[in-house]
Write a protein that holds these residues in place. Structure first.
Motif, mmCIF file in Angstrom:
data_model
loop_
_atom_site.group_PDB
_atom_site.id
_atom_site.type_symbol
_atom_site.label_atom_id
_atom_site.label_comp_id
_atom_site.label_asym_id
_atom_site.label_seq_id
_atom_site.Cartn_x
_atom_site.Cartn_y
_atom_site.Cartn_z
ATOM 1 N N ALA A 1 0.976 -0.945 0.145
ATOM 2 C CA ALA A 1 -0.012 -0.379 0.075
ATOM 3 C C ALA A 1 0.466 0.879 0.291
ATOM 4 C CB ALA A 1 -1.414 0.063 0.879
ATOM 5 N N TRP B 1 -0.463 4.588 0.903
ATOM 6 C CA TRP B 1 -1.303 5.347 2.005
ATOM 7 C C TRP B 1 -0.145 5.435 3.757
ATOM 8 C CZ3 TRP B 1 -3.819 2.086 4.903
ATOM 9 C CH2 TRP B 1 -4.889 1.042 4.502
ATOM 10 N N GLU B 2 0.040 6.236 4.282
ATOM 11 C CA GLU B 2 0.305 5.706 5.353
ATOM 12 C C GLU B 2 -0.474 5.347 6.871
ATOM 13 O OE1 GLU B 2 3.311 6.976 6.651
ATOM 14 O OE2 GLU B 2 4.411 6.408 4.254
ATOM 15 N N PRO B 3 -0.446 4.356 7.328
ATOM 16 C CA PRO B 3 -1.793 3.771 8.833
ATOM 17 C C PRO B 3 -2.022 4.773 9.122
ATOM 18 C CG PRO B 3 1.263 3.460 9.286
ATOM 19 C CD PRO B 3 1.146 3.950 8.258
ATOM 20 N N GLU C 1 -2.395 -6.024 3.017
ATOM 21 C CA GLU C 1 -1.725 -4.905 2.245
ATOM 22 C C GLU C 1 -1.089 -4.691 3.577
ATOM 23 O OE1 GLU C 1 -4.519 -2.340 -0.492
ATOM 24 O OE2 GLU C 1 -5.008 -2.092 1.373
ATOM 25 N N LEU D 1 0.750 -1.747 4.762
ATOM 26 C CA LEU D 1 1.680 -0.729 4.736
ATOM 27 C C LEU D 1 3.069 0.565 4.828
ATOM 28 C CD1 LEU D 1 -1.987 -0.759 5.788
ATOM 29 C CD2 LEU D 1 -1.135 0.965 6.783
#
Length: 557
Positions: free
Chosen positions: A42, A44-46, A127, A129
């Protein structure tokens, strides 16, 4: 029957035990969390709360538990690991690390990076991260802090506690609470707890206001109460500064009030209508004036580590009307505090002339809460647009002023003006500051950690953040005070207030403190000026206003 029992014990029972043992192993294997082996990357940041990723951590800090914000995911796995082989795997949305496993992993990772990988399963696909990182410092943090918990309710201050927290775990203890004196006629306020030299000698103090008022001194398990107020001083001690080597305490004495805004989102302004500085001698049981002028408001004293310099803030104000209280109620934003210092002779116990250290007014700003690093190299303070009660000011940020090691030749060698030992390279701590108020702060005993009050989370409640301060004078991204559950601060409807580091806990019990609070306070004697050359002495000691006239007079920082 006996033959059947013998057959059972000899043949069947051992077989059942073996099967049960294997069943337990299979169950344990099924319950042991593991990292997904097939996943997509992924970008996008967690999304987690609190988000402490990127911070530098002490090797002895309690686990930084957090909650993963679910989104569309149905499962979550968190993998915390170092390059040296240690790891912790946690499943679920509430990521709570086992304390023993956490401490073993941090000890293994001293001076190195700790990595956190979060895997989320959504619509049947795992996914991964982007990997997050902590850095584990070599230097430990002081094991304890103390703070006051207060509701941000402006006029209700009769539900206060002074708490002690172990930073290596989640153990918390109430040192003293004032709810037993909460009725309106006998209400009691308790001000901030201040240890001496990080409580190395088990000495500390706090103030009790109104009912059974006095300053409570703690020395091990010995507790006494003193009335620092005299007929020649404005009030009892308010903001204290223990001398590092002598039995002396510098205090501000303040007449404080509150102004409530109708439109300003900052809600309230806390104003000093008059304030001076005094010196209390614990051995002689006397107080002396340090600064005492009507046109200057002095507050927040603090000593240099060698005890040879007293730093503080002061604002000069010329009233526009005869009633200074009413005048300041309207022109509170015209008060700008600068940083000043007076040199102190350890043998004569006399102060030299005042000198300017940092001219905040020239910047259109106002300084407050100066604190000197344990090595004497840095002065940390809060800077905002005006005033000195910066906990309510959205403009408040932490600033750092480097200091040189040059010492004055004598107390007479510097008049009011900038000290040649100070530098003009003051700058904001960008790594620590936020768009909300950063206010009260404290240095750890080794100078490597800064404890800071911040309202960055919601703008209303003050929470505690800790930042690493390296040997090059750089502050690092801070982390929030660890909690046993991720939502502990979200559910806490109180603010942390005036937190301080300690190397050991307060030993006195609540019963011993309560006994001392109920006892009569020992009066002190007034001993004149503590200045080498006495200056203006013009502050008029007025009658103390009633709580109805000035509700904020006893609230404290």
């Amino acid at each position: 029957m006996k033959g059947l029992r013998d057959i059972y014990q000899k043949y069947l029972l051992p077989s059942l035990r073996v099967r049960g043992w294997w069943a337990c192993l299979l169950l344990l294997a099924a319950c042991t969390p593991s990292v997904p082996t097939t996943f997509e990357e992924a970008t996008w940041e967690p999304a987690v709360s609190p988000n402490n990723f990127g911070a530098t951590l002490p090797p002895n800090i309690a686990p930084l538990n957090f909650r993963i914000l679910r989104g569309d995911a149905s499962e979550a796995v968190t993998h915390l690991h170092s390059l040296k082989g240690g790891e912790i795997i946690v499943t679920g949305w509430d990521v709570c690390f086992d304390e023993d496993d956490w401490h073993r992993l941090l000890e293994q990772t001293r001076g190195d990076s700790l990595y956190c990988d979060i895997y989320l399963k959504a619509y049947g696909t795992w996914e991964h991260l982007p990997t997050q990182r902590f850095f584990i410092a070599e230097e430990e943090i002081d094991p304890y802090i103390t703070y006051r918990l207060i509701r941000p309710s402006y006029v209700t201050y009769e539900e206060l506690t002074i708490n002690q927290r172990c930073l290596e775990s989640f153990d918390e203890r109430v040192i003293y609470e004032n709810m037993r004196f909460e009725d309106s006629e006998q209400g009691q306020c308790i001000n901030c707890h201040m240890p001496r030299n990080w409580n190395r000698d088990a000495q500390s103090q706090f103030h009790v206001r109104q009912k059974l008022g006095g300053t409570i001194f703690i020395n091990g398990s010995d507790v006494t109460k003193v009335n620092v107020k005299t007929d020649s001083t404005l009030s009892a001690g308010v903001y204290p500064a223990w001398h590092p080597t002598l039995n002396l305490i510098a205090y501000s004495v303040n007449e404080t009030g509150q102004v409530f805004h109708t439109l300003d989102p900052q809600k309230i302004e806390v104003i000093d209508y008059a304030s001076d500085l005094i010196l209390y001698d614990l051995d002689a049981n006397t107080v002396q004036h340090i600064d005492r002028t009507t046109s200057d408001f002095e507050s927040f004293p603090t000593w240099s580590p060698d005890g040879r310099t007293l730093y503080y803030i002061a604002a000069h104000y010329t009233p526009r009307a005869d009633d200074i209280d009413a005048d300041l109620d309207t022109n509170y934003d015209q008060l700008h505090y600068n940083l000043y210092a007076r040199d102190f002779d350890l043998s004569t116990r006399r102060f030299g002339p005042r000198r300017l250290v940092f001219d905040a007014e020239a910047l259109g700003k106002s300084a407050s809460v100066p604190r000197i690093s344990p090595d004497g190299k840095y002065l940390l303070f809060t800077l905002a647009d005006y005033g000195q009660f910066h906990i309510w000011h959205k403009s408040a940020d932490l600033w750092l002023l480097p200091l040189s090691n040059e010492e004055p030749d004598s107390l007479e060698s510097h008049s009011c003006g900038t000290h040649p030992a100070t530098m003009t390279s003051a700058h904001p701590l960008e790594a620590v500051n936020s768009t909300e108020a950063e206010s009260y702060h404290a240095w750890s005993s080794n100078g490597r950690w800064i404890l800071c009050s911040s309202r960055r989370d919601d703008g209303n409640y003050t929470r505690l953040y800790i930042s690493y301060f390296d040997r090059k004078g750089q502050a690092h991204h801070p982390f929030r005070l660890p909690q046993r559950t991720a939502d502990a601060d979200d559910l806490l409807l109180r603010s942390y207030n005036a937190a301080e580091f300690m190397v050991q806990p307060v030993r006195a019990t609540s019963r011993e403190l309560t006994r001392a609070v109920k006892a009569d306070a020992r009066p002190v004697s007034y001993a004149g000026s503590a200045l080498l050359s006495p200056e203006a002495d013009t502050t008029q000691v007025r009658a103390v206003p009633s709580s109805a006239e000035r509700r904020g007079a006893s609230v404290g920082y």
